[in-house]
Enzyme design. Structure first.
Site, PDB file in Angstrom:
ATOM      1  NE  ARG A  26      -4.280  -1.548   0.505  1.00  0.00           N
ATOM      2  CZ  ARG A  26      -5.359  -1.161   1.200  1.00  0.00           C
ATOM      3  NH1 ARG A  26      -5.430   0.035   1.712  1.00  0.00           N
ATOM      4  NH2 ARG A  26      -6.359  -1.988   1.366  1.00  0.00           N
ATOM      5  NE  ARG A  30      -6.931   5.920   2.631  1.00  0.00           N
ATOM      6  CZ  ARG A  30      -7.740   5.062   3.236  1.00  0.00           C
ATOM      7  NH1 ARG A  30      -8.916   5.464   3.649  1.00  0.00           N
ATOM      8  NH2 ARG A  30      -7.375   3.813   3.436  1.00  0.00           N
ATOM      9  NE  ARG A  39      -9.755   7.955  -3.158  1.00  0.00           N
ATOM     10  CZ  ARG A  39     -11.033   8.299  -3.282  1.00  0.00           C
ATOM     11  NH1 ARG A  39     -11.387   9.204  -4.175  1.00  0.00           N
ATOM     12  NH2 ARG A  39     -11.961   7.740  -2.527  1.00  0.00           N
ATOM     13  CG  ASP A  76      -9.030  -2.449  -4.010  1.00  0.00           C
ATOM     14  OD1 ASP A  76      -8.409  -1.824  -3.124  1.00  0.00           O
ATOM     15  OD2 ASP A  76      -9.824  -3.366  -3.756  1.00  0.00           O
ATOM     16  CE1 TYR A 151     -13.349  -6.428   2.355  1.00  0.00           C
ATOM     17  CE2 TYR A 151     -11.822  -8.080   1.513  1.00  0.00           C
ATOM     18  CZ  TYR A 151     -12.101  -7.023   2.359  1.00  0.00           C
ATOM     19  OH  TYR A 151     -11.139  -6.565   3.221  1.00  0.00           O
TER      20      TYR A 151
HETATM   21  O1  CP3 Z   1       0.019   0.879  -3.257  1.00  0.00           O
HETATM   22  C1  CP3 Z   1      -0.436  -0.266  -3.347  1.00  0.00           C
HETATM   23  O2  CP3 Z   1      -0.187  -1.179  -2.538  1.00  0.00           O
HETATM   24  C2  CP3 Z   1      -1.289  -0.618  -4.545  1.00  0.00           C
HETATM   25  C3  CP3 Z   1      -2.691  -0.448  -4.417  1.00  0.00           C
HETATM   26  C4  CP3 Z   1      -3.563  -1.346  -3.553  1.00  0.00           C
HETATM   27  C5  CP3 Z   1      -4.763  -0.850  -2.979  1.00  0.00           C
HETATM   28  N1  CP3 Z   1      -5.424  -1.902  -2.418  1.00  0.00           N
HETATM   29  C6  CP3 Z   1      -5.205   0.548  -3.043  1.00  0.00           C
HETATM   30  C7  CP3 Z   1      -6.262   1.020  -2.127  1.00  0.00           C
HETATM   31  C8  CP3 Z   1      -3.488  -2.712  -3.264  1.00  0.00           C
HETATM   32  C9  CP3 Z   1      -2.380  -3.697  -3.581  1.00  0.00           C
HETATM   33  C10 CP3 Z   1      -4.673  -3.048  -2.550  1.00  0.00           C
HETATM   34  C11 CP3 Z   1      -4.997  -4.418  -2.090  1.00  0.00           C
HETATM   35  C12 CP3 Z   1      -6.196  -4.653  -1.288  1.00  0.00           C
HETATM   36  N2  CP3 Z   1      -7.415  -4.051  -1.392  1.00  0.00           N
HETATM   37  C13 CP3 Z   1      -6.307  -5.660  -0.303  1.00  0.00           C
HETATM   38  C14 CP3 Z   1      -5.211  -6.638   0.053  1.00  0.00           C
HETATM   39  C15 CP3 Z   1      -4.163  -6.037   0.902  1.00  0.00           C
HETATM   40  C16 CP3 Z   1      -4.611  -5.559   2.238  1.00  0.00           C
HETATM   41  O3  CP3 Z   1      -4.392  -4.376   2.532  1.00  0.00           O
HETATM   42  O4  CP3 Z   1      -5.158  -6.377   3.006  1.00  0.00           O
HETATM   43  C17 CP3 Z   1      -7.607  -5.603   0.212  1.00  0.00           C
HETATM   44  C18 CP3 Z   1      -8.170  -6.488   1.319  1.00  0.00           C
HETATM   45  C19 CP3 Z   1      -8.302  -4.588  -0.494  1.00  0.00           C
HETATM   46  C20 CP3 Z   1      -9.724  -4.200  -0.328  1.00  0.00           C
HETATM   47  C21 CP3 Z   1      -9.856  -2.797   0.106  1.00  0.00           C
HETATM   48  N3  CP3 Z   1      -9.567  -1.697  -0.680  1.00  0.00           N
HETATM   49  C22 CP3 Z   1     -10.301  -2.328   1.361  1.00  0.00           C
HETATM   50  C23 CP3 Z   1     -10.718  -3.209   2.520  1.00  0.00           C
HETATM   51  C24 CP3 Z   1     -10.279  -0.936   1.300  1.00  0.00           C
HETATM   52  C25 CP3 Z   1     -10.771   0.004   2.353  1.00  0.00           C
HETATM   53  C26 CP3 Z   1      -9.842   0.121   3.485  1.00  0.00           C
HETATM   54  C27 CP3 Z   1      -8.944   1.298   3.293  1.00  0.00           C
HETATM   55  O5  CP3 Z   1      -7.742   1.160   3.474  1.00  0.00           O
HETATM   56  O6  CP3 Z   1      -9.521   2.347   2.989  1.00  0.00           O
HETATM   57  C28 CP3 Z   1      -9.774  -0.554   0.033  1.00  0.00           C
HETATM   58  C29 CP3 Z   1      -9.545   0.812  -0.462  1.00  0.00           C
HETATM   59  C30 CP3 Z   1      -8.190   1.156  -0.985  1.00  0.00           C
HETATM   60  N4  CP3 Z   1      -7.426   0.374  -1.807  1.00  0.00           N
HETATM   61  C31 CP3 Z   1      -7.489   2.384  -0.765  1.00  0.00           C
HETATM   62  C32 CP3 Z   1      -6.293   2.305  -1.473  1.00  0.00           C
HETATM   63  C33 CP3 Z   1      -5.231   3.361  -1.596  1.00  0.00           C
HETATM   64  C34 CP3 Z   1      -8.015   3.573   0.049  1.00  0.00           C
HETATM   65  C35 CP3 Z   1      -9.203   4.186  -0.618  1.00  0.00           C
HETATM   66  C36 CP3 Z   1      -9.061   5.632  -0.967  1.00  0.00           C
HETATM   67  O7  CP3 Z   1      -8.001   6.152  -1.331  1.00  0.00           O
HETATM   68  O8  CP3 Z   1     -10.100   6.285  -0.909  1.00  0.00           O
END
Ligand code: CP3
Length: 343
Positions: A26, A30, A39, A76, A151
């Site tokens: 990640r 943010r 974003r 994602d 999910y």
């Molecule tokens: O920089 C990176 O690592 C690449 C991008 C990436 C994101 N999500 C961007 C993201 C990657 C590799 C993921 C994987 C992901 N997404 C996982 C597996 C890894 C982990 O963290 O467990 C999972 C379970 C998800 C599902 C997901 N996406 C959730 C549960 C959420 C909400 C929780 C949160 O952190 O807000 C997201 C949203 C998400 N994916 C964001 C980002 C940058 C935040 C949303 C935003 O910017 O508004």
């Protein structure tokens, strides 16, 4: 091109690189003001994932700032259910939501349009390989079937994935079918990313830790083994990292039975056990992301313990899970500097 080293690929080949290469799960997100700015410009989170220009921009931001050894495609794991028309949306401050699927819905899933829907993601990968420094390894990724299924069944995130565990006991056939379908789609998706220019891929099984022993074998190991076998049948030699968060003692068989080149370790994996696992091949991890929030002595101590225990074998330095929005960007600068001064 021939004398450019991609150190993460060297580690994935089983070599020890000192100091170890580093990237953070990640790493685009943010905690970075430049991410928040892009974003805001993109509209919704999914709009950002499907906008190759802006998705490539946020992928490059942490590379410019920190010079990580790997860049991970910005997307994602939930773009797959989105491509399967599950009405995925990301609500501010709530997290992801989608229409919960039932057994009939699993029978009726239509994967025919998935690769077309995901074409913008492949375009992002192509742009990244063009724009990244030659020495930066480009990682693609997907979610593991179990984690994506949790999910899809609950329709949202839950603390312990009870809805998916219950569904799997009640409707074993439908559940097995869902995992298989997700595995086969993931093969196409990862092959598409490799063909677009990804050097290696990571499979995220963030919810592996809630599974009992038999369920871990059936829901975490078997589908990931199927993905890895499927990808390698089409792209022999493809390099694959598998991250099963919370898998603990199961990690030993996880590498053997999935065939992953490297395994990701969360921060709860004891370092002496991690050193055991490293005898079988490369490991990635495993700093507690909260140490990056705290900074200072707790950050330095956590880094040093990992480097002392794992730094003389094949290691990709990483966090034990994704960096959080509260992390201080200057602490990341300190982290990279400390890892790079090892040895
Ligand atoms: O920089 C990176 O690592 C690449 C991008 C990436 C994101 N999500 C961007 C993201 C990657 C590799 C993921 C994987 C992901 N997404 C996982 C597996 C890894 C982990 O963290 O467990 C999972 C379970 C998800 C599902 C997901 N996406 C959730 C549960 C959420 C909400 C929780 C949160 O952190 O807000 C997201 C949203 C998400 N994916 C964001 C980002 C940058 C935040 C949303 C935003 O910017 O508004």
């Amino acid at each position: 091109m021939t004398d450019v080293r991609r150190t993460i690929l060297e580690v994935l080949n089983g070599e020890t690189v000192s100091p170890p290469p580093i990237w953070l799960m990640r790493q685009a997100g943010r905690y970075l003001p430049e991410y928040r700015a892009t974003r805001a410009q993109a509209g919704s989170f999914l709009d950002l994932c499907y906008n190759p220009e802006l998705a490539a921009e946020v992928t490059l931001q942490p590379i410019r700032r920190y010079g990580f050894d790997a860049s991970i495609l910005f997307s994602d794991i939930l773009v797959i259910p989105d491509a399967l028309k599950r009405n995925v949306r990301f609500l501010e401050g709530v997290g992801p939501q989608m229409d919960p699927i039932d057994a009939d819905g699993i029978d009726q899933l239509d994967a025919s349009n998935v690769m077309t829907h995901l074409a913008p993601v492949f375009e992002t990968v192509r742009r990244l390989r063009r724009d990244l420094p030659a020495e930066t390894t480009l990682l693609g990724f997907c979610g593991a079937p179990w984690t994506v299924a949790t999910y899809m069944i609950a329709g949202k995130g839950t603390p312990d994935q009870a809805p998916a565990r219950l569904f799997a006991y009640r409707y074993p056939k439908a559940f097995a079918s869902l995992l298989m379908q997700l595995a086969d789609i993931s093969v196409d998706y990862l092959v598409g990313q490799l063909d677009a220019g990804a050097d290696a891929v990571q499979i995220f099984d963030s919810w592996a830790g809630v599974l009992g022993e038999e369920e871990f074998a059936a829901f975490a190991i078997a589908p990931v083994a199927r993905i890895i076998e499927g990808v390698r049948a089409r792209r022999p030699g493809a390099k694959i990292i598998a991250f099963a968060k919370g898998a603990g003692f199961n990690l030993k068989t996880y590498r053997q039975k999935t065939g992953a080149d490297a395994i990701g370790l969360d921060w709860s994996v004891p370092l002496n056990f991690a050193a055991e696992l490293q005898k079988d091949g490369p490991v990635q991890g495993n700093l507690d992301p909260m140490r990056v929030v705290a900074g200072g002595q707790s950050l330095d101590d956590g880094i040093d313990r990992i480097l002392q225990t794992l730094g003389n074998g094949p290691l990709i330095f990483n966090l034990g899970h994704g960096i959080t929005p509260e992390a201080n960007p200057d602490h990341v600068t300190a982290l990279v500097k400390r890892v790079r001064s090892f040895g």
